[in-house]
Enzyme design. Structure first.
Site, PDB file in Angstrom:
ATOM      1  N   ASP A  46      20.366  50.852  26.131  1.00  0.00           N
ATOM      2  CA  ASP A  46      21.104  51.491  27.000  1.00  0.00           C
ATOM      3  C   ASP A  46      22.840  49.797  26.201  1.00  0.00           C
ATOM      4  OD1 ASP A  46      24.158  51.802  27.520  1.00  0.00           O
ATOM      5  OD2 ASP A  46      22.936  53.565  28.622  1.00  0.00           O
ATOM      6  N   SER A  87      27.753  56.391  27.741  1.00  0.00           N
ATOM      7  CA  SER A  87      26.590  56.331  27.733  1.00  0.00           C
ATOM      8  C   SER A  87      26.197  58.334  27.496  1.00  0.00           C
ATOM      9  CB  SER A  87      25.974  55.934  28.690  1.00  0.00           C
ATOM     10  OG  SER A  87      25.788  54.451  28.583  1.00  0.00           O
ATOM     11  N   GLU A 253      14.263  54.361  28.739  1.00  0.00           N
ATOM     12  CA  GLU A 253      15.573  53.845  28.685  1.00  0.00           C
ATOM     13  C   GLU A 253      15.018  52.564  29.137  1.00  0.00           C
ATOM     14  OE1 GLU A 253      19.603  54.601  29.385  1.00  0.00           O
ATOM     15  OE2 GLU A 253      18.518  55.205  30.971  1.00  0.00           O
ATOM     16  N   HIS A 262      27.692  44.937  31.054  1.00  0.00           N
ATOM     17  CA  HIS A 262      29.299  45.576  32.083  1.00  0.00           C
ATOM     18  C   HIS A 262      29.005  44.181  33.464  1.00  0.00           C
ATOM     19  CE1 HIS A 262      29.758  49.730  31.241  1.00  0.00           C
ATOM     20  NE2 HIS A 262      28.647  49.630  31.153  1.00  0.00           N
ATOM     21  N   HIS A 301      24.859  52.153  22.619  1.00  0.00           N
ATOM     22  CA  HIS A 301      25.919  51.816  21.910  1.00  0.00           C
ATOM     23  C   HIS A 301      26.117  50.222  22.760  1.00  0.00           C
ATOM     24  CE1 HIS A 301      26.718  51.334  26.429  1.00  0.00           C
ATOM     25  NE2 HIS A 301      26.627  52.697  26.753  1.00  0.00           N
TER      26      HIS A 301
HETATM   27 MG    MG Z   1      21.758  54.591  30.522  1.00  0.00          MG
HETATM   28 ZN    ZN Z   2      27.683  51.413  30.621  1.00  0.00          ZN
END
Ligand code: MG
Ligand code: ZN
Length: 363
Positions: A46, A87, A253, A262, A301
């Site tokens: 992610d 997401s 994941e 972030h 992304h």
């Molecule tokens: Mg995620």
């Molecule tokens: Zn994010």
């Protein structure tokens, strides 16, 4: 016409030559080389684009797992509503093949529920599992397991997960969405009544049909605290799911690569990337030994607008530099290995991934 004749001629020459050179043993081994895809392992980093992958390469002492893949490609990630996806829409595009609006889970842009590859492959007889380091109710895993107009409806998403009879293994966090709910329903107790084996911690082995491990009330802690949870959970998942003779689908994941982006925290980012790298190595070792496993690694992304630059502009240092604390629209890489891997080269849309995976399985 001339080109066709040359083509025909070369075809005849090739077949004459190969007939002349081959023994009956060669023919048999050729046939055996056309491997069937039995297992599918999809790994999502992610918030992971090429800067995050290259960050791992820069700090890693040995070649990374990414460098083991024979096939690579690039993926466009925009959503139906935005040039920059979140997401929820990114996960939904990968899981279902439908572009949707940011924030939406397992639904197309008209709010109509659509099946995920986990659900489709379960119907074909595969065992299915999800392993994450975030809430199991968080956007990425939820896109494979739930249908909701808003990713933040965690308790509704947990209810969907508890009712989803297409999944056999769940490992991650987000326990509070199951047993500390506004409606006072204890979904863990209900799932146990429905035959699920449940544990608060990672276990070594278990013979239960359906297994849920929720190792935290919230997200799992960061790598420095949780240690090798992700590679260990992956190993557990591979052991459990591989018992099914029809094969399995597993989504793993690297959830917190995004959190580090972030936070603009490069130490956190490198830890999470190296943890994901260790996990990919484990999966590739399994796939290499198995021979019938397709492994696809990609991302939903990029997060943080990461660049790697020399602040002195002297080409001597490589400092990590984040542009902001949000997502960016960068292309993300896709890596593939195993039978069906060849379909993942070139530039594709995130909605193409499900078709390529299903095509590999049906081949
Ligand atoms: Mg995620
Ligand atoms: Zn994010």
């Amino acid at each position: 016409m001339k080109r066709f004749l040359i083509f025909l001629f070369s075809l005849i020459v090739t077949s004459v030559l190969s007939n002349a050179c081959s023994t009956s043993n060669d023919v048999i081994s050729d046939k055996n080389d056309v491997k069937k895809t039995r297992n599918i392992i999809l790994m999502i980093g992610d918030g992971m684009s090429t800067p995050q992958v290259y960050a791992a390469m820069l700090v890693s002492d040995s070649p990374t797992a990414f460098e083991r893949f024979p096939i690579t490609g690039l993926v466009k990630t925009f959503s139906k509503s935005n040039k920059i996806t979140d997401s929820a829409a990114g996960g939904t595009a990968i899981a279902t093949g439908h572009k949707t609006n940011n924030g939406m889970i397992g639904m197309n842009a008209d709010s109509i529920a659509v099946p995920s590859m986990l659900e489709i492959l379960s119907q074909k007889g595969l065992e299915t599992g999800i392993v994450v380091t975030s809430y199991i109710t968080h956007a990425t895993p939820a896109a494979f397991l739930a249908k909701n107009i808003n990713r933040n409806n965690y308790e509704e998403i947990a209810m969907d997960i508890a009712k989803n009879d297409k999944v056999n293994l769940l490992i991650g966090g987000g326990r509070k969405h199951f047993n500390n709910r506004n409606d006072k329903i204890d979904l863990i107790e209900i799932m146990k009544d429905n035959g699920w084996f449940y544990s608060d911690t990672l276990i070594n082995s278990c013979d239960g049909d359906n297994i849920m491990i929720l190792a935290d009330d919230g997200h799992l802690p960061t790598y420095s605290e949780r240690g090798d949870f992700l590679p260990q959970a992956t190993e557990f998942a591979l052991n459990k799911l591989n018992k099914n003779k029809n094969g399995f689908f597993l989504m793993i994941e690297g959830s917190q690569i995004d959190f580090a982006g972030h936070d603009n925290d490069s130490t956190y980012l490198v830890d999470e990337m190296l943890d994901f790298n260790t996990t990919i190595n484990k999966v590739l070792d399994f796939a290499q030994k198995d021979g019938n496993t397709l492994v696809v690694v990609t991302a939903d992304h990029e997060t943080g607008g990461l660049t790697i630059v020399d602040p002195n502009q002297a080409y001597t240092k490589t400092n990590f530099h984040f542009s902001n604390g949000s997502h960016s629209p960068l292309l993300v890489p896709i890596f593939s290995y195993g039978p069906g891997a060849e379909n993942f080269s070139g530039i594709m849309d995130n909605t193409d991934i499900i078709d390529k995976i299903l095509k590999a399985y049906e081949k």
